[in-house]
Design an enzyme around this catalytic site. Structure first.
Site, PDB file in Angstrom:
ATOM      1  CG  HIS A  18      -6.907   7.991   1.308  1.00  0.00           C
ATOM      2  ND1 HIS A  18      -7.346   6.712   1.018  1.00  0.00           N
ATOM      3  CD2 HIS A  18      -6.968   8.670   0.134  1.00  0.00           C
ATOM      4  CE1 HIS A  18      -7.642   6.627  -0.269  1.00  0.00           C
ATOM      5  NE2 HIS A  18      -7.432   7.791  -0.838  1.00  0.00           N
ATOM      6  CE  LYS A  37     -32.250   6.866  -7.698  1.00  0.00           C
ATOM      7  NZ  LYS A  37     -33.416   6.444  -8.521  1.00  0.00           N
ATOM      8  CD  GLN A  94      -8.138  12.765  -3.441  1.00  0.00           C
ATOM      9  OE1 GLN A  94      -7.572  13.588  -4.152  1.00  0.00           O
ATOM     10  NE2 GLN A  94      -8.780  11.725  -3.946  1.00  0.00           N
ATOM     11  CB  CYS A 125      -0.889  -0.024   1.249  1.00  0.00           C
ATOM     12  SG  CYS A 125      -1.674   1.566   1.584  1.00  0.00           S
ATOM     13  CG  PHE A 168     -36.116  11.534 -14.685  1.00  0.00           C
ATOM     14  CD1 PHE A 168     -36.883  12.055 -15.716  1.00  0.00           C
ATOM     15  CD2 PHE A 168     -36.237  12.103 -13.425  1.00  0.00           C
ATOM     16  CE1 PHE A 168     -37.751  13.123 -15.486  1.00  0.00           C
ATOM     17  CE2 PHE A 168     -37.104  13.165 -13.189  1.00  0.00           C
ATOM     18  CZ  PHE A 168     -37.863  13.674 -14.227  1.00  0.00           C
ATOM     19  CD  GLU A 169     -32.536   9.182 -11.495  1.00  0.00           C
ATOM     20  OE1 GLU A 169     -32.329   8.940 -12.701  1.00  0.00           O
ATOM     21  OE2 GLU A 169     -33.264   8.473 -10.777  1.00  0.00           O
ATOM     22  CB  CYS A 206       1.170   1.258   4.736  1.00  0.00           C
ATOM     23  SG  CYS A 206      -0.371   0.355   5.040  1.00  0.00           S
ATOM     24  CG  HIS A 263      -4.007   3.344   4.348  1.00  0.00           C
ATOM     25  ND1 HIS A 263      -3.030   2.537   4.875  1.00  0.00           N
ATOM     26  CD2 HIS A 263      -4.103   4.416   5.179  1.00  0.00           C
ATOM     27  CE1 HIS A 263      -2.538   3.112   5.968  1.00  0.00           C
ATOM     28  NE2 HIS A 263      -3.185   4.250   6.169  1.00  0.00           N
ATOM     29  CG  HIS A 268     -23.192  18.246   1.885  1.00  0.00           C
ATOM     30  ND1 HIS A 268     -24.523  18.505   2.070  1.00  0.00           N
ATOM     31  CD2 HIS A 268     -22.634  19.434   1.552  1.00  0.00           C
ATOM     32  CE1 HIS A 268     -24.756  19.803   1.859  1.00  0.00           C
ATOM     33  NE2 HIS A 268     -23.625  20.388   1.553  1.00  0.00           N
ATOM     34  CB  SER A 279      -7.895   3.496  -6.618  1.00  0.00           C
ATOM     35  OG  SER A 279      -7.210   4.683  -6.320  1.00  0.00           O
ATOM     36  CG  HIS A 288     -22.863  22.394   5.541  1.00  0.00           C
ATOM     37  ND1 HIS A 288     -22.620  23.706   5.222  1.00  0.00           N
ATOM     38  CD2 HIS A 288     -23.160  21.783   4.366  1.00  0.00           C
ATOM     39  CE1 HIS A 288     -22.773  23.889   3.921  1.00  0.00           C
ATOM     40  NE2 HIS A 288     -23.086  22.737   3.374  1.00  0.00           N
ATOM     41  CG  HIS A 306      -3.914  -1.321   4.741  1.00  0.00           C
ATOM     42  ND1 HIS A 306      -3.631  -0.458   3.708  1.00  0.00           N
ATOM     43  CD2 HIS A 306      -4.567  -2.379   4.178  1.00  0.00           C
ATOM     44  CE1 HIS A 306      -4.100  -0.975   2.564  1.00  0.00           C
ATOM     45  NE2 HIS A 306      -4.670  -2.142   2.828  1.00  0.00           N
ATOM     46  CG  HIS A 361     -19.857  22.537   1.166  1.00  0.00           C
ATOM     47  ND1 HIS A 361     -21.036  22.115   0.607  1.00  0.00           N
ATOM     48  CD2 HIS A 361     -18.889  22.206   0.263  1.00  0.00           C
ATOM     49  CE1 HIS A 361     -20.802  21.553  -0.572  1.00  0.00           C
ATOM     50  NE2 HIS A 361     -19.513  21.585  -0.799  1.00  0.00           N
ATOM     51  CG  ASN A 411     -13.977  10.180  -3.526  1.00  0.00           C
ATOM     52  OD1 ASN A 411     -15.051  10.756  -3.369  1.00  0.00           O
ATOM     53  ND2 ASN A 411     -13.067  10.583  -4.391  1.00  0.00           N
TER      54      ASN A 411
HETATM   55  O1  LIG Z   1     -36.263   2.539 -14.541  1.00  0.00           O
HETATM   56  P1  LIG Z   1     -35.053   1.644 -14.488  1.00  0.00           P
HETATM   57  O2  LIG Z   1     -34.358   1.522 -15.828  1.00  0.00           O
HETATM   58  O3  LIG Z   1     -35.309   0.326 -13.845  1.00  0.00           O
HETATM   59  O4  LIG Z   1     -34.051   2.404 -13.509  1.00  0.00           O
HETATM   60  C1  LIG Z   1     -32.981   3.212 -13.881  1.00  0.00           C
HETATM   61  O5  LIG Z   1     -33.389   4.454 -14.445  1.00  0.00           O
HETATM   62  C2  LIG Z   1     -34.141   5.324 -13.598  1.00  0.00           C
HETATM   63  C3  LIG Z   1     -34.367   6.623 -14.350  1.00  0.00           C
HETATM   64  O6  LIG Z   1     -33.151   7.242 -14.731  1.00  0.00           O
HETATM   65  C4  LIG Z   1     -33.403   5.572 -12.266  1.00  0.00           C
HETATM   66  O7  LIG Z   1     -34.261   6.265 -11.394  1.00  0.00           O
HETATM   67  C5  LIG Z   1     -32.962   4.267 -11.609  1.00  0.00           C
HETATM   68  O8  LIG Z   1     -32.174   4.540 -10.483  1.00  0.00           O
HETATM   69  C6  LIG Z   1     -32.150   3.448 -12.621  1.00  0.00           C
HETATM   70  O9  LIG Z   1     -31.735   2.233 -12.072  1.00  0.00           O
HETATM   71  O1  LIG Z   2      -7.957  11.005  -6.676  1.00  0.00           O
HETATM   72  P1  LIG Z   2      -8.480   9.598  -6.716  1.00  0.00           P
HETATM   73  O2  LIG Z   2      -8.994   9.108  -5.409  1.00  0.00           O
HETATM   74  O3  LIG Z   2      -7.530   8.637  -7.378  1.00  0.00           O
HETATM   75  O4  LIG Z   2      -9.740   9.675  -7.714  1.00  0.00           O
HETATM   76  C1  LIG Z   2     -11.087   9.760  -7.350  1.00  0.00           C
HETATM   77  O5  LIG Z   2     -11.424  11.027  -6.783  1.00  0.00           O
HETATM   78  C2  LIG Z   2     -11.279  12.162  -7.635  1.00  0.00           C
HETATM   79  C3  LIG Z   2     -11.798  13.370  -6.884  1.00  0.00           C
HETATM   80  O6  LIG Z   2     -13.148  13.214  -6.512  1.00  0.00           O
HETATM   81  C4  LIG Z   2     -12.023  11.973  -8.959  1.00  0.00           C
HETATM   82  O7  LIG Z   2     -11.688  13.030  -9.838  1.00  0.00           O
HETATM   83  C5  LIG Z   2     -11.675  10.643  -9.622  1.00  0.00           C
HETATM   84  O8  LIG Z   2     -12.482  10.451 -10.764  1.00  0.00           O
HETATM   85  C6  LIG Z   2     -11.888   9.515  -8.614  1.00  0.00           C
HETATM   86  O9  LIG Z   2     -11.561   8.273  -9.176  1.00  0.00           O
END
Ligand SMILES: O=P(O)(O)O[C@H]1O[C@H](CO)[C@@H](O)[C@H](O)[C@H]1O
Ligand SMILES: O=P(O)(O)O[C@H]1O[C@H](CO)[C@@H](O)[C@H](O)[C@H]1O
Lengths: 348, 348
Positions: free
Chosen positions: B166, B313, B168, B50, B318-319, B53, B164, B300, B161, B298, B113, B284, B153
């Site tokens: 961590h 999810k 950023q 790693c 749509f999202e 480490c 360990h 998130h 990836s 705060h 680790h 933030h 992340n």
């Molecule tokens: O409706 P589906 O194809 O089962 O579901 C997919 O598309 C939807 C609309 O983008 C999303 O809300 C779901 O999270 C996704 O898994």
């Molecule tokens: O920097 P890492 O952990 O290798 O990479 C991860 O976080 C970054 C920051 O959110 C993103 O840009 C990368 O797409 C993600 O794989």
């Protein structure tokens, strides 16, 4: 001198009025994280277990017709419904809510379980364009539907749970967030620029670029471009060159040309990493209750793959909490896509 | 009567000024799509391969010190750099760009680790809070850094990836999109409401709710709540009850309480599906060059899992093209999280 292919910069998305961080020198980063399953599967033309194949049984107990081109049916697990009590938005600055009625539909693109738009002939894709168009017109008659969001989730990486070629249509009382943001930005642009359309102007800018740096290809009616402000590595926008507000405004030739543009971009996508390329695609156009000519029809393609059939871009930590970030520049992505064949690798 | 636990509605996020579609009746949808790999792996306390480490060799040729609590170093593949030419934003409404200088750092949370924040004792998490705080102060001295984005992340599903523990810190010349949007919404709220802070008011609203519907837990200084407008199934916000603009404004007791809140929410997360729960977390707070008291510190937490250690999810079609959509209501999510133990399942 500032070098756009080597120095970090932010690009502005005038459609959503938001910034994207571009870090071109970061393309060399090694990847030791999660790999996607590449979609290399050979599928049968008909799958007796697929609930989208012609004649098969669906979750709600109905049987699909033995359809021969496209087929639309109401989503068995619809996110919005027609029959619920109305609820007006309340007037609270912290806990604000409103009801949403509507309908959700599934649209099968082909009876063939083993095809995708990338492998379908233009005349069959044209039938998909036509069912999108007639569905939009049909929804116009319903008083609880003001917006039609057509989209396709392709591939397991994009949350698609059935490989049978299909898309969806979510029809809502409210204009959703993304098209709403775009429309208000386009409205502001129009006011500032003597009534001109932002996307007409943008298409012209790209067409006038002597190097055609971000253009992937064009046909008589459409331009396919990696937008200057693209977030996803190989994101493209399909733009009519003339002002078209919504699908029903297209003539027969434009329908054919849109089908041609869809075939060619999805085919190039599959050829890029020789895999069935995952993406989410969505169509933005005029809301049903919109009396203005602000909207300009366009398709967005958001594909997650970055480097191979198994290595995707994650939009996570910084992207979710800070701002979207990309490595490869849009110009580099367009160059890659331009170089690819328009004959599908499975058909070569 | 409109039933919020059964009828579709949109909830407004006053921080980002955007809507979220909530479709509670859709929780019963079966899932046949992609499954995540559950993280059940037993890891060693020290992994010789790693690069995070203590004492190990990194990509850039350096050796890590034999650190005993936290350890920060510059990211070998930084998205932004200090030494590049300046570039002012241009004045073009379609192709708008500006340069971004800055620094990226990696912060190891523990020499171990095999641990995550969920399994670390409060006094060790407090050291993480302290290195975030001192790093923020250090960045204040650099003229090309105006904003510090701290994030984590966690888990392969969130693009991480290396397991360990961590996080950023991306430090940029520009205030990124998300905190920028929040700050301007908070500024507007302040102007409209006689100088009051939106998040102070929101914390008070949740604390005054006799049913405490969205509260997961609280301690003396912090409230952990599933916000009314949450997008991700088990999204939470960690909010100081008193107005605090940035990490350095916290006293010793508040540092301990923040560490306590982090331990308890991440532990509940792991206990929910008895797996190391993936998420992206971000802090933030006040931009470095911000002289106002608009910002309210705060955290998130955006975790993707929906139903089990392997079913997430997807925020796709749509999202991405319409608007974020959720099934489970924030009140239902809070109820689930409230019921869980604060003793980690591996330590029970
Ligand atoms: O409706 P589906 O194809 O089962 O579901 C997919 O598309 C939807 C609309 O983008 C999303 O809300 C779901 O999270 C996704 O898994
Ligand atoms: O920097 P890492 O952990 O290798 O990479 C991860 O976080 C970054 C920051 O959110 C993103 O840009 C990368 O797409 C993600 O794989």
């Amino acid at each position: 001198m500032f070098d756009f292919s080597n120095n970090s910069h932010r690009r502005y998305n005038p459609l959503t009025k938001s910034w994207v961080l571009c870090s071109p020198h970061r393309t060399q980063r090694p990847w030791q994280g999660q790999q996607e399953g590449a979609d290399m599967e050979q599928r049968p033309e008909y799958d007796p277990k697929c609930y989208l194949c012609p004649g098969n049984h669906r979750a709600n107990g109905e049987d699909n017709p033995k359809y021969e081109s496209t087929f639309r049916f109401p989503n068995d697990f619809a996110a919005v419904k027609a029959d619920q009590p109305e609820l007006e938005a309340n007037d609270d600055d912290l806990i604000k809510v409103e009801g949403v009625r509507g309908e959700c539909h599934v649209i099968c693109f082909s009876p063939r379980h083993d095809l995708t738009l990338a492998e379908m002939p233009v005349q069959d894709i044209k039938k998909v364009v036509q069912i999108w168009t007639s569905s939009y017109l049909e929804m116009k008659k319903k008083d609880y539907v003001n917006h039609v969001q057509i989209f396709e989730n392709k591939g397991a990486a994009m949350g698609c749970s059935n490989p049978h070629p299909h898309g969806q249509m979510w029809c809502t009382e409210s204009v959703p967030e993304e098209p709403g943001k775009e429309l208000s930005a386009m409205q502001e642009y129009k006011e500032k620029h003597d009534g001109k359309c932002m996307l007409c102007d943008y298409a012209q800018r790209e067409l006038n670029d002597p190097e055609r740096k971000r253009t992937v290809f064009e046909n008589d009616s459409f331009l396919v471009v990696v937008p200057f402000w693209a977030v996803w590595p190989f994101e493209v926008m399909v733009l009519p060159k003339q002002h078209i507000g919504s699908l029903p405004e297209m003539n027969d030739k434009q329908q054919t040309d849109l089908a041609d543009a869809i075939r060619r971009i999805t085919c190039r996508y599959d050829n890029l990493f020789q895999t069935s390329f995952p993406y989410s695609m969505g169509i933005h156009q005029k809301p049903l209750n919109d009396e203005t000519d602000t909207a300009h029809l366009h398709l967005h393609y958001y594909p997650p793959l970055l480097r191979s059939a198994t290595v995707r871009k994650f939009l996570v930590g910084f992207e979710m909490l800070g701002e979207p970030q990309r490595d490869l520049t849009p110009e580099q992505a367009a160059t890659r896509l331009r170089e690819l064949s328009e004959v599908h690798y499975k058909q070569q």
